[in-house]
Design a protein around this motif. Sequence first.
Motif, PDB file in Angstrom:
ATOM      1  N   GLY A 174       0.784  -1.227   0.000  1.00 17.48           N
ATOM      2  CA  GLY A 174       0.000   0.000   0.000  1.00 17.48           C
ATOM      3  C   GLY A 174       0.813   1.272   0.000  1.00 17.48           C
ATOM      4  N   PRO A 175       0.096   2.372  -0.171  1.00 15.53           N
ATOM      5  CA  PRO A 175       0.754   3.667  -0.311  1.00 15.53           C
ATOM      6  C   PRO A 175       1.493   4.131   0.948  1.00 15.53           C
ATOM      7  N   GLU A 176       1.010   3.758   2.129  1.00 18.19           N
ATOM      8  CA  GLU A 176       1.711   4.167   3.360  1.00 18.19           C
ATOM      9  C   GLU A 176       3.116   3.563   3.391  1.00 18.19           C
ATOM     10  N   ARG A 177       3.227   2.316   2.970  1.00 14.95           N
ATOM     11  CA  ARG A 177       4.527   1.643   2.932  1.00 14.95           C
ATOM     12  C   ARG A 177       5.473   2.367   1.959  1.00 14.95           C
ATOM     13  N   THR A 178       5.012   2.573   0.753  1.00 17.14           N
ATOM     14  CA  THR A 178       5.852   3.179  -0.280  1.00 17.14           C
ATOM     15  C   THR A 178       6.260   4.596   0.099  1.00 17.14           C
ATOM     16  N   GLY A 179       5.297   5.400   0.519  1.00 20.10           N
ATOM     17  CA  GLY A 179       5.591   6.787   0.883  1.00 20.10           C
ATOM     18  C   GLY A 179       6.563   6.888   2.046  1.00 20.10           C
ATOM     19  N   THR A 180       6.376   6.045   3.051  1.00 26.62           N
ATOM     20  CA  THR A 180       7.262   6.067   4.219  1.00 26.62           C
ATOM     21  C   THR A 180       8.665   5.603   3.852  1.00 26.62           C
ATOM     22  N   LEU A 181       8.770   4.534   3.059  1.00 32.02           N
ATOM     23  CA  LEU A 181      10.096   4.063   2.624  1.00 32.02           C
ATOM     24  C   LEU A 181      10.826   5.150   1.852  1.00 32.02           C
ATOM     25  N   LEU A 182      10.124   5.809   0.957  1.00 28.19           N
ATOM     26  CA  LEU A 182      10.748   6.868   0.168  1.00 28.19           C
ATOM     27  C   LEU A 182      11.253   7.995   1.057  1.00 28.19           C
ATOM     28  N   LYS A 183      10.437   8.413   2.012  1.00 27.13           N
ATOM     29  CA  LYS A 183      10.833   9.499   2.916  1.00 27.13           C
ATOM     30  C   LYS A 183      12.004   9.093   3.801  1.00 27.13           C
ATOM     31  N   ARG A 184      11.988   7.864   4.312  1.00 27.82           N
ATOM     32  CA  ARG A 184      13.106   7.382   5.133  1.00 27.82           C
ATOM     33  C   ARG A 184      14.411   7.386   4.330  1.00 27.82           C
ATOM     34  N   CYS A 185      14.342   6.877   3.119  1.00 26.42           N
ATOM     35  CA  CYS A 185      15.549   6.787   2.288  1.00 26.42           C
ATOM     36  C   CYS A 185      16.104   8.163   1.943  1.00 26.42           C
ATOM     37  N   LEU A 186      15.239   9.071   1.558  1.00 26.15           N
ATOM     38  CA  LEU A 186      15.701  10.421   1.205  1.00 26.15           C
ATOM     39  C   LEU A 186      16.270  11.140   2.426  1.00 26.15           C
ATOM     40  N   SER A 187      15.605  11.021   3.568  1.00 22.04           N
ATOM     41  CA  SER A 187      16.096  11.667   4.791  1.00 22.04           C
ATOM     42  C   SER A 187      17.468  11.124   5.175  1.00 22.04           C
ATOM     43  N   TYR A 188      17.605   9.803   5.175  1.00 21.41           N
ATOM     44  CA  TYR A 188      18.886   9.165   5.492  1.00 21.41           C
ATOM     45  C   TYR A 188      19.946   9.561   4.462  1.00 21.41           C
ATOM     46  N   GLY A 189      19.588   9.502   3.201  1.00 17.85           N
ATOM     47  CA  GLY A 189      20.543   9.836   2.151  1.00 17.85           C
ATOM     48  C   GLY A 189      21.092  11.253   2.299  1.00 17.85           C
ATOM     49  N   PHE A 190      20.216  12.221   2.437  1.00 17.77           N
ATOM     50  CA  PHE A 190      20.674  13.604   2.525  1.00 17.77           C
ATOM     51  C   PHE A 190      21.427  13.892   3.823  1.00 17.77           C
ATOM     52  N   SER A 191      20.988  13.314   4.929  1.00 29.56           N
ATOM     53  CA  SER A 191      21.704  13.539   6.194  1.00 29.56           C
ATOM     54  C   SER A 191      23.109  12.943   6.136  1.00 29.56           C
ATOM     55  N   ALA A 192      23.232  11.752   5.575  1.00 33.53           N
ATOM     56  CA  ALA A 192      24.556  11.130   5.444  1.00 33.53           C
ATOM     57  C   ALA A 192      25.427  11.910   4.461  1.00 33.53           C
ATOM     58  N   LEU A 193      24.840  12.433   3.394  1.00 29.91           N
ATOM     59  CA  LEU A 193      25.614  13.251   2.450  1.00 29.91           C
ATOM     60  C   LEU A 193      26.119  14.526   3.118  1.00 29.91           C
ATOM     61  N   ALA A 194      25.307  15.120   3.983  1.00 25.28           N
ATOM     62  CA  ALA A 194      25.747  16.323   4.701  1.00 25.28           C
ATOM     63  C   ALA A 194      26.925  15.995   5.615  1.00 25.28           C
ATOM     64  N   GLU A 195      26.858  14.858   6.307  1.00 32.85           N
ATOM     65  CA  GLU A 195      27.971  14.432   7.164  1.00 32.85           C
ATOM     66  C   GLU A 195      29.220  14.137   6.339  1.00 32.85           C
ATOM     67  N   ALA A 196      29.055  13.532   5.170  1.00 33.78           N
ATOM     68  CA  ALA A 196      30.199  13.245   4.294  1.00 33.78           C
ATOM     69  C   ALA A 196      30.860  14.542   3.844  1.00 33.78           C
ATOM     70  N   SER A 197      30.058  15.529   3.524  1.00 33.74           N
ATOM     71  CA  SER A 197      30.605  16.817   3.096  1.00 33.74           C
ATOM     72  C   SER A 197      31.420  17.475   4.208  1.00 33.74           C
ATOM     73  N   LYS A 198      30.926  17.375   5.445  1.00 35.68           N
ATOM     74  CA  LYS A 198      31.664  17.922   6.591  1.00 35.68           C
ATOM     75  C   LYS A 198      32.983  17.184   6.790  1.00 35.68           C
ATOM     76  N   THR A 199      32.945  15.870   6.657  1.00 36.43           N
ATOM     77  CA  THR A 199      34.136  15.054   6.898  1.00 36.43           C
ATOM     78  C   THR A 199      35.192  15.234   5.820  1.00 36.43           C
TER      79      THR A 199
END
Length: 162
Positions: free
Chosen positions: A75-100
């Motif tokens: 269902g849509p709750e699964r897909t939408g939540t997975l997408l948001k989790r992945c994007l949030s994790y991806g961008f936060s980790a990219l920000a940390e990589a840029s700092k490092t």
Amino acid sequence: MSELLQEFPVADLKDEDIPPMFLEVMREGWSYTPNGARVLTDLIPDFASPYFDVLQEETSINGRGMIDYDLPSTGPERTGTLLKRCLSYGFSALAEASKTFGDQEVRAYVSLSLGGSNDDTMTANVTFCTNDPNVASYIRNLENVQNEAIIELSLEDRSLWN
């Protein structure tokens, strides 16, 4: 991926969207391996494996399936939540990589595809690797990938979601 992003608009990404295990990995930060691979420190295996090149080392160590056991099986709750989790994790980790590393050469690859025993369960994966113009990209011909939705993200792309 553009169809998924239209169906499930994602805005206001924040660390609270990231499952605790991934948040801990991201907060442990980044480091270099002896081969020069940029990896999330908490994901470095206890025993070194032989890798063909730095790209293989980065993608092997940094790639993970997104936590989904707490979501409905379909269902849509699964897909939408997975997408948001992945994007949030991806961008936060990219920000940390840029700092490092002091640059924005690390990229995140977010993919969603159907899996499970009947190919009816949406699953998601996030992988990080360095964008090196002298090495073939992690996913060649990204626009032609079939059977999954995938996007390559740089830290600059974050402005599209916030």
